[in-house]
Design an enzyme around this catalytic site. Structure first.
Site, PDB file in Angstrom:
ATOM      1  N   GLU A  49     102.355  66.926  65.478  1.00 25.13           N
ATOM      2  CA  GLU A  49     102.634  68.276  65.970  1.00 25.13           C
ATOM      3  C   GLU A  49     103.911  68.744  65.289  1.00 25.13           C
ATOM      4  O   GLU A  49     104.997  68.205  65.538  1.00 25.13           O
ATOM      5  CB  GLU A  49     102.819  68.302  67.495  1.00 25.13           C
ATOM      6  CG  GLU A  49     103.065  69.712  67.994  1.00 25.13           C
ATOM      7  CD  GLU A  49     103.605  69.795  69.410  1.00 25.13           C
ATOM      8  OE1 GLU A  49     103.395  70.829  70.067  1.00 25.13           O
ATOM      9  OE2 GLU A  49     104.263  68.835  69.861  1.00 25.13           O
ATOM     10  N   HIS A  63      96.893  73.586  74.088  1.00 31.26           N
ATOM     11  CA  HIS A  63      97.390  73.693  75.458  1.00 31.26           C
ATOM     12  C   HIS A  63      98.719  74.435  75.569  1.00 31.26           C
ATOM     13  O   HIS A  63      99.209  74.631  76.681  1.00 31.26           O
ATOM     14  CB  HIS A  63      97.548  72.293  76.048  1.00 31.26           C
ATOM     15  CG  HIS A  63      98.539  71.444  75.298  1.00 31.26           C
ATOM     16  ND1 HIS A  63      98.337  71.016  74.012  1.00 31.26           N
ATOM     17  CD2 HIS A  63      99.756  70.957  75.652  1.00 31.26           C
ATOM     18  CE1 HIS A  63      99.373  70.308  73.602  1.00 31.26           C
ATOM     19  NE2 HIS A  63     100.257  70.263  74.583  1.00 31.26           N
ATOM     20  N   ASP A  64      99.294  74.832  74.443  1.00 33.63           N
ATOM     21  CA  ASP A  64     100.604  75.493  74.449  1.00 33.63           C
ATOM     22  C   ASP A  64     100.551  76.960  74.032  1.00 33.63           C
ATOM     23  O   ASP A  64     101.598  77.611  73.977  1.00 33.63           O
ATOM     24  CB  ASP A  64     101.567  74.766  73.511  1.00 33.63           C
ATOM     25  CG  ASP A  64     102.068  73.448  74.072  1.00 33.63           C
ATOM     26  OD1 ASP A  64     102.103  73.314  75.315  1.00 33.63           O
ATOM     27  OD2 ASP A  64     102.408  72.553  73.286  1.00 33.63           O
ATOM     28  N   ASP A 117     103.530  63.972  69.469  1.00 36.43           N
ATOM     29  CA  ASP A 117     104.189  65.133  70.051  1.00 36.43           C
ATOM     30  C   ASP A 117     105.509  65.419  69.338  1.00 36.43           C
ATOM     31  O   ASP A 117     106.273  64.500  69.029  1.00 36.43           O
ATOM     32  CB  ASP A 117     104.430  64.860  71.546  1.00 36.43           C
ATOM     33  CG  ASP A 117     104.943  66.056  72.298  1.00 36.43           C
ATOM     34  OD1 ASP A 117     104.256  67.096  72.290  1.00 36.43           O
ATOM     35  OD2 ASP A 117     106.030  65.955  72.906  1.00 36.43           O
ATOM     36  N   ASP A 157      97.566  61.210  72.828  1.00 43.14           N
ATOM     37  CA  ASP A 157      98.891  61.787  72.614  1.00 43.14           C
ATOM     38  C   ASP A 157      99.912  60.659  72.610  1.00 43.14           C
ATOM     39  O   ASP A 157      99.869  59.767  73.465  1.00 43.14           O
ATOM     40  CB  ASP A 157      99.228  62.771  73.737  1.00 43.14           C
ATOM     41  CG  ASP A 157      99.436  64.179  73.233  1.00 43.14           C
ATOM     42  OD1 ASP A 157     100.310  64.350  72.378  1.00 43.14           O
ATOM     43  OD2 ASP A 157      98.732  65.090  73.685  1.00 43.14           O
TER      44      ASP A 157
END
Length: 526
Positions: free
Chosen positions: A264, A325-326, A201, A99
């Site tokens: 993302e 994860h979101d 991100d 990330d």
């Protein structure tokens, strides 16, 4: 398939490091734990591991508030532990993705501590500082994605700073060339240590309106939605200048060979595909998140597939994401039975798939008692469904109580209740076995990796499509209902079905039956 880049041939597996494997009994996963479990990941049949943030952090947002971009948080280990992890992954044939969190840092990062020390500090312009508005309040109406104003007052210097997320996560000023050079150095730091690529991100948020204009009201806002949905994000996301930054990141990675840049980006498809760049000089894969929020209906998903494939520029490589994860887990969104159908969908669509740890054993969202909630998104805006703890519960390795093989201590989040890797390992009908079979099928059939996708059609609750490459023709049929259905097909042989005992059976010319919740892949002839 050798003409394809590794990330086009491969499948990515996301690891949330806090929840994968704890090696030291503190209840939190770490690098040594991940390293110990890498043989499992390799045997699953994926090609790359993407690890969510492991940088030093106060953990206000569990690592997405970075205090040092060029080190490892002691919670997860050391740079030496990272080297052991990366070396072991490469030994097993796995690529390593990290990330990269460039939109904002922690408020405890030395850059921000300098920036807020005085108005004339050399790093003052590394962040977004503004004078109060005419009424003495915030400079404009911009809202935080974690609730409330996106502006935080700093009494020491008499100005506000901007934070798209928590106040502990001040946004960097990407219009400043010094910030860009510093972040380029971060990329090089990890590339020099053998990292094979990055997931960036909130890539679409990096640049904000230079005039700091108010965002307009959102006429479609409904009570109960997250606070920032009250406004359209006209001046705080997807600004034209962001594409120059993406091109610069792409150029840096290109110096190191075939490294992958993944963005993302939560945007509609027409905006999303612009992040590929006009000539392939953008992100290799702007994440396609449509399946995360799709209605589980054959017609809706058929339209989504057709529209996405049709919107891709000629040079673009598609990708699909089923969980992360979101967002709530697929087995909770679609149900346990349909999660098997979803696995077939993900691994037979055109493009690179990304799997989320635990989905391969059918993990569902965990139940988080109110006194054990960790996620600031839930703590700040309770009751509106923004909490991300349920999809971040620890990996379930075995049936041992109380912690399913994840830790010898108290886990940072409660263990969910679905079955484990050990339960499913030798069960030919298990979800884990299905994923292994699908990944093997994909690896050994060029049509599933580089073939075209054709005849995407919905017949009631059944979704069908074909994958073709040269003389190979595969037919995929997905029954998205809880009742038996029929489907029209050419003659062929079932290569894989979610229905036990059907592999190897013949498909007849004309009408064929699908059991409730059945998905199949067949080799067919015209």
């Amino acid at each position: 398939m050798s003409e394809l880049a590794w990330w086009q041939r491969g499948v990515i597996y996301q690891i949330y490091p806090r929840s994968f494997q704890d090696s030291n009994g503190d209840g939190i996963g770490d690098l040594a734990g991940i390293t110990a479990r890498l043989p499992y990941v390799a045997e699953l049949g994926v090609d790359a591991v993407w690890v969510s943030p492991i940088y030093p952090s106060p953990m206000a947002d569990f690592g997405y508030d970075v205090a040092d971009y060029c080190d490892i948080d002691p919670m997860f280990g050391t740079l030496a532990d990272f080297k052991q992890f990366a070396d072991r992954a490469h030994e097993l044939g796995l690529k390593v993705l990290l990330d990269f969190v460039p939109n904002h840092s922690s408020d405890r990062h030395p850059w921000f501590e300098e920036s807020r020390s005085s108005r004339d500090n050399p790093k003052r312009d590394w962040y977004l500082w503004r004078d109060p508005g005419p009424d003495g309040g915030p400079p404009n109406n911009w809202l935080s994605r974690m609730g409330g104003s996106a502006w935080e007052w700093d009494a020491h210097t008499g100005q506000y700073y901007y934070h798209a997320f928590l106040r502990e996560q001040p946004d960097l000023n990407w219009r400043n060339p010094q910030v860009r050079r510093a972040m380029d150095d971060v990329l090089r730091f990890w590339l020099d240590r053998g990292v094979d690529g990055f997931r960036v991100d909130v890539l679409w948020l990096l640049i904000k309106d230079a005039q700091f204009r108010d965002n307009p009201p959102n006429p479609a806002y409904l009570p109960g939605q997250p606070d920032h949905h009250r406004l359209l994000q006209t001046y705080t996301e997807d600004q034209p200048e962001v594409h120059e930054i993406v091109r610069s990141m792409r150029a840096t990675l290109d110096e190191y060979g075939r490294r992958v840049l993944i963005g993302e980006i939560y945007l509609p498809v027409p905006q999303l595909v612009r992040y590929y760049g006009a000539k392939g000089d953008g992100a290799d894969m702007p994440f396609n998140f449509q399946l995360l929020n799709a209605k589980w209906h054959a017609g809706d998903i058929a339209g989504m597939i057709r529209d996405y494939d049709g919107a891709l520029p000629e040079h673009a490589w598609p990708n699909w994401v089923l969980g992360n994860h979101d967002n709530p887990r697929v087995a909770s969104r679609a149900g346990v039975v349909q999660a098997r159908v979803a696995a077939v969908l993900l691994l037979t669509l055109r493009g690179t798939p990304t799997l989320y740890y635990g989905d391969e054993i059918g993990m569902t969202d965990g139940e988080i008692p109110p006194d054990q909630v960790q996620d600031p998104a839930e703590i700040r805006q309770p009751g509106i469904g923004q909490g991300r703890d349920p999809e971040r519960t620890p990996m379930q390795w075995d049936a041992s109580l109380p912690n399913a093989g994840f830790t010898n201590g108290r886990p940072w989040l409660p263990i969910a209740t679905t079955s484990s890797v050990r339960d499913q390992d030798r069960d030919a009908s298990s979800m884990l076995s299905l994923y292994r079979r699908l990944l093997s099928l994909r690896r050994n059939n060029a049509a599933l990796v580089q073939g075209t996708i054709e005849h995407v059609t919905a017949y009631g609750d059944v979704l069908t499509y074909e994958r073709r490459h040269r003389d190979q023709r595969l037919f995929i049929a997905l029954n998205m209902s809880c009742t038996e259905a029929t489907v029209q097909s050419h003659r062929g042989v079932v290569l894989l079905s979610t229905l036990a005992g059907r592999d190897g059976q013949a498909l007849t010319e004309g009408v064929n039956c699908l059991a409730a919740g059945e998905a199949l892949v067949a080799s067919i002839r015209s």
